[in-house]
Motif scaffolding. Structure first.
Motif, short mmCIF file in Angstrom:
data_model
loop_
_atom_site.label_atom_id
_atom_site.label_comp_id
_atom_site.label_asym_id
_atom_site.label_seq_id
_atom_site.Cartn_x
_atom_site.Cartn_y
_atom_site.Cartn_z
N GLN A 199 0.71 -1.22 -0.14
CA GLN A 199 -0.01 0.09 -0.17
C GLN A 199 0.93 1.35 -0.01
O GLN A 199 0.66 2.38 -0.65
N ALA A 200 1.95 1.21 0.70
CA ALA A 200 2.77 2.38 0.76
C ALA A 200 3.37 2.69 -0.46
O ALA A 200 3.66 3.76 -1.10
N ASN A 201 3.70 1.58 -1.10
CA ASN A 201 4.56 1.72 -2.44
C ASN A 201 3.48 2.39 -3.74
O ASN A 201 4.03 2.99 -4.28
N THR A 202 2.26 1.72 -3.49
CA THR A 202 1.35 2.49 -4.45
C THR A 202 1.25 4.00 -4.28
O THR A 202 0.45 4.66 -5.07
N SER A 203 1.39 4.36 -2.96
CA SER A 203 1.00 5.84 -2.67
C SER A 203 2.03 7.04 -3.22
O SER A 203 3.19 6.65 -3.33
N THR A 204 1.41 8.04 -3.80
CA THR A 204 2.19 9.01 -4.33
C THR A 204 2.65 10.25 -3.29
O THR A 204 3.62 11.03 -3.58
N ASP A 205 2.18 10.01 -2.14
CA ASP A 205 2.18 11.19 -1.17
C ASP A 205 3.03 10.49 0.05
O ASP A 205 2.85 9.44 0.61
#
Length: 436
Positions: free
Chosen positions: A78-84
């Motif tokens: 989930q962290a990896n897919t976040s841009t922020d």
């Protein structure tokens, strides 16, 4: 998310198609054995040096227990897919808290790993592979290295558990650095775990708390998440609570995080959180004034279950929830579904595993199979074998060489660490020590 993925008929690298849902035999009752008769001689001593009867163990090595950090790997994805970067920090902070969630109600002691013992786990359904090694015996140090199967993350660290016995409780302080690297964002995060304490080991119901401060640092942005694992307190009001803030590099509060490590975590606007805390404090102070008691007093009993729910502040966002335990968990050492699968040994795995893997360790296997006498005899035999090997090395001036990890400094915070030296997955396991 805890490992019940639908695998179909596709075999895994390690030969496991469908993971087991229980152990071969339920656990023994510990009611007839007095832990006090063993521990009363050991107050203030370091527990790793005390030989405990096998009945107090659970059928896992500490190396396998460490692998439970990976139960909620989806938070890393989930962290990896976040841009922020703040969203990423929320996921990483939740992952750091979820790493200790499996300890809830787990009052069995994992087996101390033998020097040179290893453990591997490949979970295609969760997207990672893991290898760990016991790199030192005195002091006991376990090193681990996990990587995403799509090269999307690295998670590594070394743990030096410092155990102390304090009369009514056993305290475990897990020293060592934990590092998560996300190459896609060129980011590295480091933190250390809170202290774990098992209460009522003499009389009463055993119960566990985690306490202390944990700081997750993003070394690229300078953002950090400061978390406090609350100690229980006299009335049990704070039991299992975790709270803290995500701060930007100038230490300005960006958001608050709160919840319980046994249940769930939420984030909310920091001003809203501070107002809620202020309002919550007033009735607590009034209650405190009416009841006089010593702050140092240790609660005798585990606080009642009604204290076990998180009060959700309006406007909060849920970032993590614990996976429910299976219905048969209490029969099997309070294991989660994920823990139930860690010592699984399929026929085809035997061909690829090194001879040092925990799954091949006879005392753990005997306890898992419900054979307490064999487990006890094997544990004793292995400990004596290890002592003899150590004695022989000291005579021959031959130093122990670790196989998969080397001591060095952590590349992100400079602290002393053990780093993976590579080569494990080539499956070339010649010249391994004979430890079992």
């Amino acid at each position: 998310m805890s490992g019940d993925g639908n695998h179909g008929d596709k075999a895994h690298h390690n030969g496991v198609k469908k993971h087991r849902a229980c152990l071969p035999a339920p656990m023994f009752s510990r009611n007839d054995v007095s832990i006090w008769s063993i521990l009363k001689k050991c107050i203030g001593m370091e527990l790793s040096k005390i030989a405990m009867p096998v009945i107090f163990n659970e059928p896992l090595s500490f190396l396998q227990r460490l692998t439970e950090y990976m139960e909620h790997t989806y938070l890393i994805h989930q962290a990896n897919t976040s841009t922020d970067s703040i969203q990423r920090m929320k996921c990483v902070a939740a992952f750091a808290v979820s790493a200790v969630a499996s300890q809830w109600e787990r009052t069995g002691k994992p087996f101390n790993p033998l020097l040179g013992e290893t453990y591997e786990l490949i979970r295609e359904d969760l997207g990672f592979r893991w290898v760990s090694e016991q790199v030192s015996h005195h002091p006991p140090v376990s090193a681990f290295h996990a990587e995403g199967l799509k090269d999307d993350f690295l998670f590594h660290g070394s743990i030096y558990p410092k155990l102390k016995f304090w009369g009514k409780s056993v305290e475990a302080e897990p020293r060592g650095i934990i590092t998560l690297e996300l190459p896609k964002h060129n980011e590295a995060y480091t933190w250390t775990n809170p202290t774990c304490c098992v209460h009522n080991i003499i009389v009463g119901q055993l119960w566990i708390e985690q306490y202390g401060n944990v700081e997750v640092i993003n070394h690229k942005t300078g953002e950090r998440c400061t978390l406090t694992f609350k100690s229980c307190g006299i009335f049990g009001k704070e039991l299992h609570k975790v709270e803290g803030y995500i701060l930007d590099k100038s230490k300005k509060k960006i958001c608050a995080i709160y919840g319980k490590w046994t249940e769930c975590l939420y984030t909310v606007d920091p001003a809203t959180f501070d107002l809620h805390k202020k309002a919550d404090k007033k009735p607590a102070e009034e209650k405190k004034g009416s009841k006089q008691s010593s702050v140092d007093e240790e609660p005798e009993e585990m606080p009642p279950p009604e204290a076990e729910t998180v009060q959700v502040i309006p406007g909060s966002e849920l970032i993590w929830r614990i996976s429910p335990r299976p219905d048969n968990s209490a029969q099997y050492y309070a294991f989660s579904t994920f823990a139930m699968q860690l010592n699984e040994l399929e026929e085809d795995m035997k061909e690829s595993l090194p001879t040092t893997d925990c799954r091949l360790r006879p005392d753990i296997r005997a306890l898992e199979n419900g054979d307490i006498d064999s487990a006890s005899a094997e544990k004793k035999r292995l400990e004596e074998k290890q002592r003899l090997a150590r004695k022989n090395r000291s005579k021959s001036s031959e130093d122990w060489k670790t196989r998969w990890f080397n001591q060095g400094s952590n590349p992100h915070n400079g602290g002393q660490d053990w780093l993976y030296s590579g080569g494990y997955w080539n499956r070339n396991y010649s010249q391994l020590p004979d430890i079992y």
